[in-house]
Motif scaffolding. Structure first.
Motif, PDB file in Angstrom:
ATOM      1  N   TYR A   1       0.840  -1.215   0.000  1.00  0.00           N
ATOM      2  CA  TYR A   1       0.000   0.000   0.000  1.00  0.00           C
ATOM      3  C   TYR A   1       0.865   1.252   0.000  1.00  0.00           C
ATOM      4  CZ  TYR A   1      -3.231   3.558   1.715  1.00  0.00           C
ATOM      5  OH  TYR A   1      -3.968   4.715   1.875  1.00  0.00           O
TER       6      TYR A   1
ATOM      7  N   ALA B   1      -4.936   3.924  -4.491  1.00  0.00           N
ATOM      8  CA  ALA B   1      -4.927   2.744  -3.633  1.00  0.00           C
ATOM      9  C   ALA B   1      -5.758   3.008  -2.390  1.00  0.00           C
ATOM     10  CB  ALA B   1      -3.502   2.363  -3.238  1.00  0.00           C
TER      11      ALA B   1
ATOM     12  N   LEU C   1      -6.557   1.071   1.606  1.00  0.00           N
ATOM     13  CA  LEU C   1      -6.123   0.060   2.568  1.00  0.00           C
ATOM     14  C   LEU C   1      -7.263  -0.297   3.504  1.00  0.00           C
ATOM     15  CD1 LEU C   1      -3.803  -1.580   4.002  1.00  0.00           C
ATOM     16  CD2 LEU C   1      -3.453   0.458   5.427  1.00  0.00           C
TER      17      LEU C   1
END
Length: 699
Positions: free
Chosen positions: A635, A645, A647
């Protein structure tokens, strides 16, 4: 007046539904074969936990299924007494003012009533089996090996566990954690004997260096002889215990505590001991690790009834026959003429029968996926699921080959009748090495071949595992297809159920053949008239997560709109922190300090400079198989590179996600991410279309 809902108006299966389903455990048959007992686990989304109870089920329809125990915290591992009058099981309960801190043995009459605690062993009971006299039980427990007697174990447990204030874990062991738990500090796994009447406990391994395999979570690693005088068990004969070490078989005499070796060969890994009806022959599994550390487990027999040194042989005397990997447990037929076992074959798991007289194994009960079974005389029961339903119980007759199995339960029928499940298909594509590769498709409930549908690759873990004709609660393909995607699951090279060569083909070059297989599956999908090429994603967990990270560094950006990486290996060197660190160098073909280039060539982190595809990274802090340093580094790398991205990190989950509300969050984040990235891709495509139309003067 309200009309009954038509099939087409019923909703698709949801994550909440998965936790509303009753999850049936492996059945165990009464000695007369007329009844079985099994665990049934029920999730509670509001309470955010699950509870299990024992159910009694007739195999001849003489009474309807009924609960034998009330929902406890974790009532489990039931086993009938030899007389068939009682059932022993493991539980943690409060009884007579005493609350169990660890799992203890309980006993309940088969006709019902109140269960009573029959063990009081402070370190707890991990697994157990009855001895034939019905007066004694052998069980496994984590003990301090230097202590003598149950009282000493109890005192040490109080001072070093229940009253301990420190949280540090100190060890000099090479094998000290497994999956999601540190192994009990300073303890090893012993076999102990319980006198049911008096409650007296004695340690069969006391004063020896013997211990059961540290990854032994069930009772398949030991077995009492039919007369109760001997107990066969698996153990690691090496001086230093390590995950992945070969195992040998030995036998201990209960009365004298004398131990003799049954099967110990440096080229073979033995397991799953099971005495035959007369006690003179022991069945087991044997894998030829001298050939390869990925050798398939085969059936073997040990002659242990004579006075001479025991000898062993493969059943059939060689490694020919069906290219199957034999799974534990093993069961003998009542006449002692054959062995029963489960083994995978091409995306399904069947129950097989292997005659001792020779010949090939044959299928007794077909999958779907046979998750558990038991046999008593001529009666056989199976717990099997399929891609269309969770586990169901069936009764069979071994003496009648073509008899249809009899359904024994209806636990989840009412809920499933109110849901729609998409069609499941099995196709084949030409993958790596020019070999055919199996791919499973799960269609969304509103699938229309004249419309365009999003595509989702769901890559299984392992790698020695398989997608197939099974239901599954963690990566349920019906829930994953509920937003309209066609879900594809490729059984790439390295998968189980396709023979040794297929399994072994990826060793030392992980990521290469598997990627070719997955890409062949995606090519097939994109060639279908109903495929929306703008909405292709790839997702995976564990080894599947490794593959997703690998793809991000090897596939040209734009082919896949998004990735989901759950518990995936990102950095091969950092993953030496895993519990499985002794095994990984064998898979990679190198230790990182001896041949770093070879290890890095199989590590996604080494290709980070090429990663551009948006990715959802999911990891749990209690994952010791793929430590969360992998997910966090992946990540962080994407963020540092400016790649979109997200998480999802769980401080209280392990390699899987086991709490109901966390599971629901997992599915929601997963599907929301894929759908959102699909929408971004569609928006960009629409903008390009408008620009193109504007440049040509068309509206």
């Amino acid at each position: 007046m309200r009309q009954a809902a038509t099939s087409s108006s019923l909703p698709a299966l949801s994550a909440d539904d998965l936790w509303a389903l009753q999850r049936i455990g492996s059945p165990t048959l009464a000695p007369d074969g007329r009844r079985l007992v099994c665990t049934v686990t029920q999730g509670d989304m509001t309470a955010n936990k699950s509870a299990s109870q024992l159910w009694l089920v007739s195999t001849d329809a003489s009474f309807p299924p009924r609960a034998l125990t009330q929902c406890g915290e974790k009532d489990g591992a039931p086993a009938w007494s030899p007389s068939g009058g009682q059932v022993a099981f493991l539980a943690r309960r409060e009884q007579q003012g005493s609350k169990d801190l660890t799992p203890q043995l309980y006993l309940i009459n088969a006709d019902g009533g109140e269960a009573r605690r029959i063990s009081n062993f402070a370190p707890g009971v991990e697994s157990f089996k009855w001895l034939a006299d019905g007066r004694r039980i052998v069980f496994a427990a984590w003990v301090w090996p230097e202590l003598k007697g149950a009282a000493a174990q109890a005192r040490r447990y109080t001072t070093e566990v229940s009253e301990r204030k420190e949280s540090g874990y100190a060890t000099s062991e090479a094998y000290y954690r497994y999956w999601d738990d540190n192994l009990p500090m300073g303890r090893v796994l012993h076999l102990l004997l319980l006198d049911v009447g008096s409650g007296r406990i004695s340690d069969l391994f006391e004063g020896t260096a013997l211990e059961l395999p540290r990854d032994a979570s069930g009772n398949e690693v030991y077995d009492p002889s039919p007369d109760g005088r001997r107990i066969a068990f698996a153990h690691d004969p090496a001086d230093v215990q390590l995950l992945g070490n070969r195992q040998a078989l030995a036998e201990i005499e209960v009365a004298s505590r004398r131990v003799k070796s049954l099967a110990d060969d440096p080229a073979w890994d033995f397991g799953a001991p099971r005495y035959g009806p007369g006690g003179r022959t022991l069945a087991c599994t044997a894998a030829h690790i001298g050939r390869s550390h990925k050798a398939l487990a085969k059936l073997a027999l040990v002659d242990c009834g004579g006075r001479t040194q025991p000898g062993w042989r493969l059943l059939g005397d060689d490694e020919s026959g069906p290219d199957l990997h034999v799974d534990a447990p093993l069961r003998w037929t009542g006449d002692g003429a054959a062995l029963l076992f489960t083994a995978q074959q091409r995306g399904r798991c069947h129950l097989w029968r292997q005659p001792l007289a020779g010949g090939e194994a044959s299928v007794v009960a077909r999958g779907g996926w046979v998750q558990g079974f038991d046999v008593a005389g001529d009666r056989l029961v199976t717990a099997s699921d399929s891609a269309r339903h969770p586990v169901r119980l069936h009764a069979h007759r071994l003496s009648i080959n073509r008899e249809l199995p009899q359904r024994l339960d209806a636990f989840n029928d009412a809920l499933l009748a109110r849901r729609r499940l998409g069609e499941v298909r099995e196709v084949s594509v030409i993958g790596a090495l020019g070999e055919p590769v199996q791919m499973w498709l799960t269609l969304p409930v509103d699938f229309n071949p004249r419309r365009k549908h999003g595509l989702m690759q769901v890559i299984h873990g392992g790698p020695f595992a398989a997608a197939g004709d099974t239901f599954g609660y963690r990566w349920n393909p019906h829930v994953l297809s509920s937003r309209g995607h066609v879900v594809a699951q490729v059984n790439y090279h390295g998968s189980s159920g396709f023979g040794f060569e297929f399994r072994n083909s990826i060793m030392g070059r992980q990521g290469q053949l598997e990627l070719q297989d997955i890409e062949a599956g995606s090519d097939w999908l994109l060639a279908q008239p109903w495929a929306d090429a703008r909405r292709l994603s790839a997702t995976g967990g564990s080894y599947g997560g490794f593959m997703v990270a690998w793809m991000n560094g090897h596939i040209k950006p734009g082919r896949y709109r998004s990735y989901v990486c759950h518990a995936g290996v990102f950095d091969r060197v950092a993953t030496f922190s895993a519990d499985s660190y002794p095994e990984r160098p064998r898979d990679l073909g190198a230790l990182y300090w001896e041949d770093l280039p070879r290890v890095l060539a199989q590590s996604p982190a080494n290709f980070a400079q090429q990663m551009q595809t948006p990715t959802l990274v999911i990891h749990g802090a209690r994952d010791f198989r793929v430590p969360d340093c992998n997910g966090l580094a992946y990540y962080n790398t994407l963020k540092a590179r400016g790649v979109d991205a997200r998480l999802l990190w769980f401080p209280d989950e392990n390699h899987w996600v086991l709490k109901p509300q966390n599971s629901r969050l997992w599915y929601r984040e997963f599907l929301d991410w894929v759908v959102a990235q699909d929408a971004v891709a569609e928006k960009k495509a629409g903008a390009r279309t408008r620009r193109s139309a504007g440049s040509t003067g068309r509206l």
